[in-house]
Design an enzyme around this catalytic site. Structure first.
Site, PDB file in Angstrom:
ATOM      1  CG  PHE A 245      -1.839  -1.069   1.420  1.00 24.86           C
ATOM      2  CD1 PHE A 245      -3.109  -1.020   0.857  1.00 24.86           C
ATOM      3  CD2 PHE A 245      -1.490  -2.192   2.170  1.00 24.86           C
ATOM      4  CE1 PHE A 245      -4.008  -2.064   1.035  1.00 24.86           C
ATOM      5  CE2 PHE A 245      -2.383  -3.228   2.356  1.00 24.86           C
ATOM      6  CZ  PHE A 245      -3.645  -3.170   1.784  1.00 24.86           C
ATOM      7  CG  ASP A 246       1.087   5.883  -1.685  1.00 25.55           C
ATOM      8  OD1 ASP A 246       2.102   6.127  -0.999  1.00 25.55           O
ATOM      9  OD2 ASP A 246       0.427   6.763  -2.266  1.00 25.55           O
ATOM     10  N   GLY A 247       0.848   5.271   1.187  1.00 23.65           N
ATOM     11  CA  GLY A 247       0.300   5.855   2.404  1.00 23.65           C
ATOM     12  C   GLY A 247      -0.752   6.914   2.141  1.00 23.65           C
TER      13      GLY A 247
END
Length: 382
Positions: A245-247
């Site tokens: 996941f990206d943040g």
């Protein structure tokens, strides 16, 4: 292959005429929609379709197993145990996300629907090639297997729905393809509607993967974790399930991104320091990540068939503390976190080799594709 982001035409009658049954622009629903005239009207219709649904004597026993949900646009797979959507992590994936239908789509655009249907009927026993989300779904099945090995009565499992606007005539190839690869898809939904994403919540869908940007945006507006899948060459390990996941604007809200756009990097750093003790807001993928985390907790670290990663452009020194505190506040355990400080994500993703990587930045999606990592865009500009 770079992302193709052409704006889709408005869904009027002309558009539906051009795309209906093509397998390219898929309409998504919870399968609660009325069946159209081209969809299955009776369970007996399936006697004529595909392997395992034959017309030989005794076919009634086969049809007894291949049950039609109400209404008739849903085909329930008798070889997969049906799960309770209130307990399962339900993933809805469209045909074009899980299979590579680019060749068929081009045929439809060049020669029309009738030729497309003939092609699909003539090739109904030839499996479709795997698409971008294929390895992800296979890895999800592996997790289910490991869960059931530990507890055969466990109900907290993954449940996969496949959605398509293919007609029954062309849709049998999709069913046969899933059977060929051993994909444990519980329901096949052949539907068509202006915005059938309105029904996803009623099926408890926690993740929606589609090749249709409009449907992804509609699902996101309804509070469902959703992402746009581009067709690409994929290199992914079989197990364990790896999800990256990206943040900001993916797991977390885009509040800091907004500050960055308005005040620049220094303003964003100052904002993060001031807000360090305040958890960030929820991003569009949080609901899915939390349900994934719940399954993750069923295993000890050494034996867990799931690995999760945070791969963010944030700096660990200046902006990482708040991200870690937010995850802790949520009770969301991440196996590994990479704070890239603006560096390209492709090299680290090539090392992780996730089955799917969620990001809101197209440049990061492109970087993932360049190293063969299955990627899914979470649009923040719907």
């Amino acid at each position: 292959m770079p992302p193709r982001l052409g704006t889709k035409p408005a869904r009027g009658a002309a558009y539906k005429s051009q795309h209906a049954g093509s397998g390219a622009e898929l309409q998504h629903s919870s399968c609660l929609l009325p069946a159209s005239s081209r969809e299955i009207s009776t369970a007996a219709s399936w006697a004529k379709l595909g392997r395992g649904l034959d017309t030989t004597p005794g076919r009634e026993a086969v049809l007894e197993n291949w049950k039609m949900a109400e209404p008739e646009s849903t085909v329930i797979n008798p070889s997969v145990k049906q799960k309770d959507p209130s307990k399962a992590l339900v993933i809805a994936v469209t045909t074009r996300a899980i299979f590579n239908l680019e060749e068929e789509h081009q045929l439809y655009l060049e020669k029309g629907k009738e030729e497309y249907v003939r092609h699909q009927q003539a090739n109904q026993d030839r499996p479709l090639p795997p698409g971008t989300a294929f390895a992800f779904i296979q890895a999800v099945q592996y997790v289910n297997k490991k869960i059931l090995e530990s507890n055969a009565a466990e109900e907290d499992l993954f449940d996969i729905l496949l959605l398509s606007n293919n007609s029954p005539e062309s849709g049998v190839r999709i069913i046969n393809s899933a059977k060929h690869y051993g994909l444990e898809i519980s329901k096949f939904c052949f539907v068509s509607d202006e915005d059938s994403t309105q029904y996803l919540k009623s099926h408890g869908v926690k993740l929606f993967l589609s090749a249709d940007r409009t449907d992804v945006c509609n699902a996101l507006r309804r509070g469902i974790s959703a992402a746009l899948v581009f067709q690409q060459e994929v290199q992914a390990p079989s197990t364990p399930l790896r999800v990256a996941f990206d943040g900001d604007a993916v797991l977390f809200s885009d509040e800091t991104d907004q500050v960055f756009r308005e005040q620049g990097l220094e303003g964003a750093v100052q904002y993060e320091r001031a807000m360090e003790a305040v958890p960030m807001g929820e991003g569009p993928m949080k609901a899915f990540a939390m349900r994934l985390g719940k399954i993750h907790k069923k295993f000890n670290r050494e034996e867990c068939p799931i690995r999760t990663y945070l791969v963010t452009a944030r700096s660990g020194r200046d902006m990482g503390i708040r991200a870690i505190k937010t995850l802790r506040e949520w009770g969301l355990a991440i196996d590994e976190a990479f704070f890239m400080d603006g560096a390209p994500k492709g090299p680290i993703l090539a090392q992780i080799q996730p089955h799917i990587f969620f990001d809101d930045g197209l440049h990061n999606i492109q970087g993932a594709q360049d190293v063969g990592v299955p990627s899914a865009w979470v649009p923040s500009c719907c």
